[in-house]
Write an enzyme that holds these catalytic residues in place. Structure first.
Site, PDB file in Angstrom:
ATOM      1  N   ARG A 121       0.840  -1.193   0.000  1.00 27.71           N
ATOM      2  CA  ARG A 121       0.000   0.000   0.000  1.00 27.71           C
ATOM      3  C   ARG A 121       0.874   1.242   0.000  1.00 27.71           C
ATOM      4  O   ARG A 121       2.032   1.214   0.363  1.00 27.71           O
ATOM      5  CB  ARG A 121      -0.923   0.006   1.226  1.00 27.71           C
ATOM      6  CG  ARG A 121      -2.013  -1.048   1.138  1.00 27.71           C
ATOM      7  CD  ARG A 121      -2.919  -1.027   2.351  1.00 27.71           C
ATOM      8  NE  ARG A 121      -3.616   0.237   2.459  1.00 27.71           N
ATOM      9  CZ  ARG A 121      -3.594   1.025   3.549  1.00 27.71           C
ATOM     10  NH1 ARG A 121      -2.906   0.670   4.600  1.00 27.71           N
ATOM     11  NH2 ARG A 121      -4.244   2.161   3.571  1.00 27.71           N
ATOM     12  N   LYS A 186       3.320  -7.383  12.173  1.00 27.76           N
ATOM     13  CA  LYS A 186       2.484  -7.485  10.972  1.00 27.76           C
ATOM     14  C   LYS A 186       2.705  -8.831  10.275  1.00 27.76           C
ATOM     15  O   LYS A 186       3.817  -9.211   9.976  1.00 27.76           O
ATOM     16  CB  LYS A 186       2.824  -6.325  10.036  1.00 27.76           C
ATOM     17  CG  LYS A 186       1.995  -6.321   8.758  1.00 27.76           C
ATOM     18  CD  LYS A 186       2.036  -4.975   8.046  1.00 27.76           C
ATOM     19  CE  LYS A 186       1.444  -5.087   6.649  1.00 27.76           C
ATOM     20  NZ  LYS A 186       1.253  -3.820   5.973  1.00 27.76           N
ATOM     21  N   ARG A 320      -1.857   6.067  12.688  1.00 23.43           N
ATOM     22  CA  ARG A 320      -0.582   5.786  13.366  1.00 23.43           C
ATOM     23  C   ARG A 320      -0.780   5.995  14.861  1.00 23.43           C
ATOM     24  O   ARG A 320      -1.409   6.978  15.281  1.00 23.43           O
ATOM     25  CB  ARG A 320       0.457   6.787  12.842  1.00 23.43           C
ATOM     26  CG  ARG A 320       1.856   6.442  13.169  1.00 23.43           C
ATOM     27  CD  ARG A 320       2.847   7.319  12.390  1.00 23.43           C
ATOM     28  NE  ARG A 320       2.509   7.466  10.990  1.00 23.43           N
ATOM     29  CZ  ARG A 320       2.302   8.639  10.378  1.00 23.43           C
ATOM     30  NH1 ARG A 320       2.376   9.745  11.046  1.00 23.43           N
ATOM     31  NH2 ARG A 320       2.008   8.684   9.099  1.00 23.43           N
TER      32      ARG A 320
HETATM   33  C1  BTN Z   1       0.432  -3.784   2.362  1.00 21.35           C
HETATM   34  O1  BTN Z   1       1.201  -2.866   2.046  1.00 21.35           O
HETATM   35  O2  BTN Z   1       0.188  -4.040   3.538  1.00 21.35           O
HETATM   36  C2  BTN Z   1      -0.256  -4.597   1.276  1.00 21.35           C
HETATM   37  C3  BTN Z   1       0.630  -5.685   0.780  1.00 21.35           C
HETATM   38  C4  BTN Z   1       0.000  -6.543  -0.283  1.00 21.35           C
HETATM   39  C5  BTN Z   1       0.970  -7.555  -0.854  1.00 21.35           C
HETATM   40  C6  BTN Z   1       0.305  -8.489  -1.806  1.00 21.35           C
HETATM   41  S1  BTN Z   1       1.314  -9.862  -2.213  1.00 21.35           S
HETATM   42  C7  BTN Z   1       0.183 -10.340  -3.452  1.00 21.35           C
HETATM   43  C8  BTN Z   1      -0.266  -9.061  -4.135  1.00 21.35           C
HETATM   44  N1  BTN Z   1       0.648  -8.705  -5.188  1.00 21.35           N
HETATM   45  C9  BTN Z   1       1.272  -7.553  -4.939  1.00 21.35           C
HETATM   46  O3  BTN Z   1       2.112  -7.016  -5.679  1.00 21.35           O
HETATM   47  N2  BTN Z   1       0.877  -7.065  -3.747  1.00 21.35           N
HETATM   48  C10 BTN Z   1      -0.127  -7.908  -3.140  1.00 21.35           C
END
Ligand code: BTN
Length: 323
Positions: A121, A186, A320
């Site tokens: 994100r 996390k 946060r």
């Molecule tokens: C975050 O930042 O918390 C979200 C992370 C999401 C990661 C997943 S892995 C599968 C899918 N493909 C990606 O490139 N990102 C999501």
């Protein structure tokens, strides 16, 4: 000879003679010897046992589309276009490409053993080492335009949390809107991306889910993190089983959300809220208040010092904790 075929044969952890491996893969014993060296270069541990053969001694948890399909309800399995890839830039990017190409009516699902450009994100990258974790994306279709999607992001978090608990994880927490947490840090994240309305009112949502399963090292991750295997070592974690559980839970939750909206998910989300009653900041520190959970649309509510309850819209900012 494909390296994967050799790893597959060795994955039972038994000792295999060079001769039997050569026979099964239709190559010479010298070719097997060379490939075993490559398997070791890939990071696996293989013991050479004199006079007997080779034994894979490191943990192995291979992805297998057949195994995933076998664990799904047959009705759901028939509605999926499941692809398991060795490597991809990002499973979300792959689903976006598939949606652009396909005219099929099946639900596209892509899982990869590793991602070379995993996306997180807020423009961050997502650490995606080979063979360690789950990287899964699904293309979900909703009718009624973008406005019907309020709360969807939170619904996905609830679905993933419930799927992991059903497989043996302890209570899974959620950090608004949909970060997945265990007490040690996390555990995973969800990246929701939207495709424009290809037909009027039809919205394509790409739900990308990353879950740390076996990962033991992540020097470049700048916050406390956890993995299923380190937090719950008594469970034998299988990426295929987790994938099947997540696919089922997300499909079912998306259907319920489509027909009934967010309301029925509010309580399940709320009881997992890791910020509840803590002092948090939002809007890049411009707003501070006590976290009071979510409203009926999935907005986060902060009670300010002036005793005003301010809703924070999903996707608007991230919260946060004030340290
Ligand atoms: C975050 O930042 O918390 C979200 C992370 C999401 C990661 C997943 S892995 C599968 C899918 N493909 C990606 O490139 N990102 C999501």
């Amino acid at each position: 000879m494909k390296l994967k075929a050799l790893i597959n044969l060795l994955s039972d952890g038994q000792v295999h003679s060079g001769e039997s491996l050569a026979r099964q893969l239709g190559v010479s014993r010298t070719a097997i010897w060379k490939q075993v060296r490559r398997v070791v270069e890939e990071g696996y541990e293989v013991a050479t046992i004199r006079g007997r053969g080779y034994q894979l001694t490191s943990r192995i948890d291979l992805l297998d589309s057949g195994e995933i399909i076998n664990q799904l309800d047959t009705g759901l399995a028939a509605r999926l276009d499941l692809r398991v890839l060795d490597e991809v830039d990002s499973t979300n990017a792959e689903i976006i490409r598939q949606i652009a190409e396909s005219r099929g009516s099946k639900i596209p699902v892509t899982i990869a053993d590793c991602q070379t450009a995993g996306r997180g994100r807020r423009g961050r990258s997502w650490r995606s080492p080979r063979g360690e974790n789950l990287y899964l994306s699904m293309g979900l279709t909703f009718h009624g335009g973008f406005s019907v999607l309020d709360g969807l992001s939170l619904v996905l978090g609830v679905a993933v949390a419930e799927a992991l608990e059903a497989l043996g994880a302890p209570t899974v927490g959620l950090k608004w809107p949909n970060d997945i947490f265990l007490p040690s840090g996390k555990l995973g994240g969800i990246l929701v991306e939207l495709q424009g309305e290809l037909q009027e009112g039809v919205v394509q949502v790409i739900a990308g889910i990353g879950i740390n399963v076996h990962m033991t090292k992540a020097d470049d991750v700048d916050q406390p993190w956890s993995s299923l295997a380190s937090s719950c070592p008594d469970v034998e974690w299988s990426r295929n089983r987790i994938a099947a559980g997540v696919i089922s839970a997300v499909s079912e939750a998306a259907e319920t959300f489509s027909s009934e909206g967010f309301g029925g998910f509010r309580e399940s989300w709320q009881k997992r809220d890791i910020y509840l009653n803590r002092l948090v900041q939002a809007r890049d520190g411009q707003l501070e208040g006590v976290a009071c959970g979510i409203d009926d649309s999935g907005n986060y509510l902060l009670r300010t010092r002036e005793d005003e309850v301010v809703p924070i819209r999903a996707g608007e900012i991230s919260l946060r904790v004030v340290s």
